[in-house]
Design a protein around this motif. Structure first.
Motif, PDB file in Angstrom:
ATOM      1  N   ARG A  67       0.860  -1.146   0.038  1.00  0.00           N
ATOM      2  CA  ARG A  67      -0.173   0.057  -0.258  1.00  0.00           C
ATOM      3  C   ARG A  67       0.951   1.247   0.005  1.00  0.00           C
ATOM      4  N   HIS A 111      -5.669  -3.094  -9.800  1.00  0.00           N
ATOM      5  CA  HIS A 111      -5.344  -1.723  -9.763  1.00  0.00           C
ATOM      6  C   HIS A 111      -5.505  -0.992 -11.017  1.00  0.00           C
ATOM      7  N   ARG A 165      -9.829  -0.878  -4.341  1.00  0.00           N
ATOM      8  CA  ARG A 165      -9.204   0.037  -4.508  1.00  0.00           C
ATOM      9  C   ARG A 165     -10.099   0.922  -5.633  1.00  0.00           C
ATOM     10  N   THR A 176      -8.724  -0.782   3.405  1.00  0.00           N
ATOM     11  CA  THR A 176      -8.655   0.308   2.674  1.00  0.00           C
ATOM     12  C   THR A 176      -9.219   1.450   3.140  1.00  0.00           C
ATOM     13  N   ASP A 216      -5.144  -9.159  -6.460  1.00  0.00           N
ATOM     14  CA  ASP A 216      -5.168  -7.610  -6.237  1.00  0.00           C
ATOM     15  C   ASP A 216      -5.501  -7.082  -7.521  1.00  0.00           C
TER      16      ASP A 216
END
Length: 355
Positions: A116, A318, A270, A217, A316
Motif C-alpha cells: 500500500r 489496480h 481500490r 482500505t 489484487d
C-alpha cells in the motif's frame, strides 16, 4: 541437384521463420476476456513482461506511484532476495522489462503479501505486510525505513499472519489487517511502527467480526469520508468502519456491502480518485467493477477466459492512471501478472500506454 537442395533449404528456413513468427504473434495477441456493457476488456500479454530471473510463485500486491510506475510484490519460488518489481511508465508503454527494488532478503524473506502507498509529509512511502509476522515501511525504491517483527502483543496467544495495511490522510496511525491469523485489525504508529495497543475484530460472523479480513482500505470517496473498508473474505462481504484519524481507539461499524452469491471472496478494493469507480478482485476467479456508490456494473471472468494461462485466483487489481479504465491484475497460485485494456464503445480504444 544443388539447386534442388538449396531450394529445399530455403523452403525449410522460410517455414521455420513462419512458425517462429506465428508463435510470437500468438504469444502477443490480445485476448478478449469480456465484461458488462461499457466495461469490457482484453488481456494484453505483451504488457508487463516478467524477467527470467523472477521466479514468481505467488503474485500478491500492486501499487502505482505518482509517476504512473507499476510496482508489484510477489513471492519468489527460488530466490528469497527478490520480491519487488517496478515497470516504468513512459515510452515503453509498460512493455519494457521491470527493475528489481529493495535491499534483498531483509525485505523479501518470508511471504511478501499486501502492498500500500501512503503520502506522509508530502512524500510517498510503501507499507508491506509479510505473512511471516513481519511488517515494513519503505521508500518507493524499497529501502527500509522501519521493520517490526513478531506479534503486536508478545503475550497474545492469537495466531498472527498479517496481510494488508491502510492509512488515513494526515493521520499518525496505520491499520493492519491480520487476515491469515487472528482476523483482527491492529493499529500502529506510522512514525516508528510501534503498536498502539488498539485492535478490533476477531473471528466471527457478526458486524465488526471477520473471517479472513484479507485487506483494509481507506475509502476517500464522497459519502465515505473517514471510513475504512475491510474485505471480510470468509464472510463474503465488505465491512465499513468510521475512524478518527487522530484517535486510534475509534473503529465504529457503519454498514455492509455484499455481492453474494454472484461474487464471494473479495481480496482487496481500490478506488479511482478521478471519479470514485472501484475495482475488486475475487479469489474464486473474477474481477468486479463498481460505481462510486458501490453498485456492481461489470464482472470480468478472469479464470474462465484465462485459466489455461494460469490466471486462476485474482488477488489484487489496480486501475492505471487517468480514466482509460485499464487495470493491472495479479493472481495467487500460480502467480501471474497481467494488463487488461478496456475496450471503449464507439471506436475509442485509447489507453494509458498512449497517454
Amino acid at each position: 541437384m544443388t539447386k534442388v537442395v538449396f531450394s529445399s533449404l530455403l523452403l525449410l528456413l522460410a517455414l521455420a521463420a513462419a512458425s517462429t513468427w506465428a508463435k510470437k504473434e500468438d504469444l502477443e495477441s490480445s485476448v478478449n476476456v469480456g465484461g458488462w456493457g461499457e466495461w469490457t476488456y482484453v488481456y494484453e500479454p505483451s504488457y508487463l513482461p516478467v524477467p527470467k530471473d523472477a521466479d514468481v510463485e505467488h503474485a500478491h500486491g500492486i501499487v502505482i506511484d505518482d509517476q504512473g510506475n507499476i510496482i508489484i510484490t510477489y513471492k519468489d519460488k527460488t530466490d528469497p532476495s527478490k520480491c519487488l518489481l517496478r515497470w516504468k511508465h513512459g515510452d515503453g508503454q509498460y512493455q519494457q522489462m521491470p527493475e528489481f527494488l529493495g535491499p534483498g532478503k531483509e525485505l523479501c524473506q518470508g511471504v511478501p503479501h499486501g502492498l500500500r502507498t501512503q503520502v506522509e509529509n508530502g512524500t510517498l512511502v510503501l507499507y508491506h505486510a509479510n505473512n511471516q509476522q513481519v511488517i515494513h515501511k519503505t521508500t518507493m525504491d524499497g529501502e527500509i525505513i522501519w521493520t517490526v517483527a513478531g506479534k503486536p502483543d508478545e503475550n497474545s496467544t492469537d495466531s498472527y499472519k498479517p496481510t494488508w495495511f491502510a492509512g488515513a490522510p494526515d493521520s499518525p496511525y496505520v491499520y493492519l489487517a491480520d487476515g491469515y491469523g487472528s482476523s483482527k485489525v491492529y493499529v500502529y504508529n506510522r512514525t516508528d511502527g510501534n503498536y498502539t495497543g488498539h485492535s478490533f475484530g476477531g473471528h466471527g460472523k457478526g458486524h465488526g467480526q471477520f473471517e479472513t479480513d484479507h485487506a483494509i482500505t481507506y475509502d476517500s470517496r464522497i459519502g465515505y469520508h473517514h471510513q475504512m473498508v475491510v474485505c471480510d473474505r470468509g464472510n463474503h462481504r465488505l465491512e465499513y468502519f468510521k475512524v478518527d484519524p487522530q484517535d486510534p481507539s475509534i473503529f465504529e461499524y457503519t454498514h455492509t456491502v455484499s455481492f453474494d452469491p454472484l461474487l464471494q471472496l473479495p481480496c482487496n478494493i481500490r478506488m479511482r480518485p478521478e471519479d470514485g469507480v472501484a475495482i475488486i478482485p475475487f479469489l474464486e476467479g473474477t474481477v468486479g467493477i463498481l460505481t462510486e456508490n458501490n453498485e456492481l456494473m461489470s464482472v470480468v471472468n478472469i479464470t474462465q477466459m484465462l485459466g489455461d494461462k494460469g490466471f486462476l485466483h485474482p488477488h489484487d487489481a489496480h486501475f492505471v492512471p487517468a480514466l482509460s479504465g485499464d487495470f493491472v491484475l495479479v493472481t495467487w497460485n500460480p502467480g501471474r501478472i497481467g494488463y487488461f485494456r478496456r475496450v471503449h464503445k464507439g471506436g475509442d480504444d485509447t489507453n494509458v500506454a498512449s497517454q
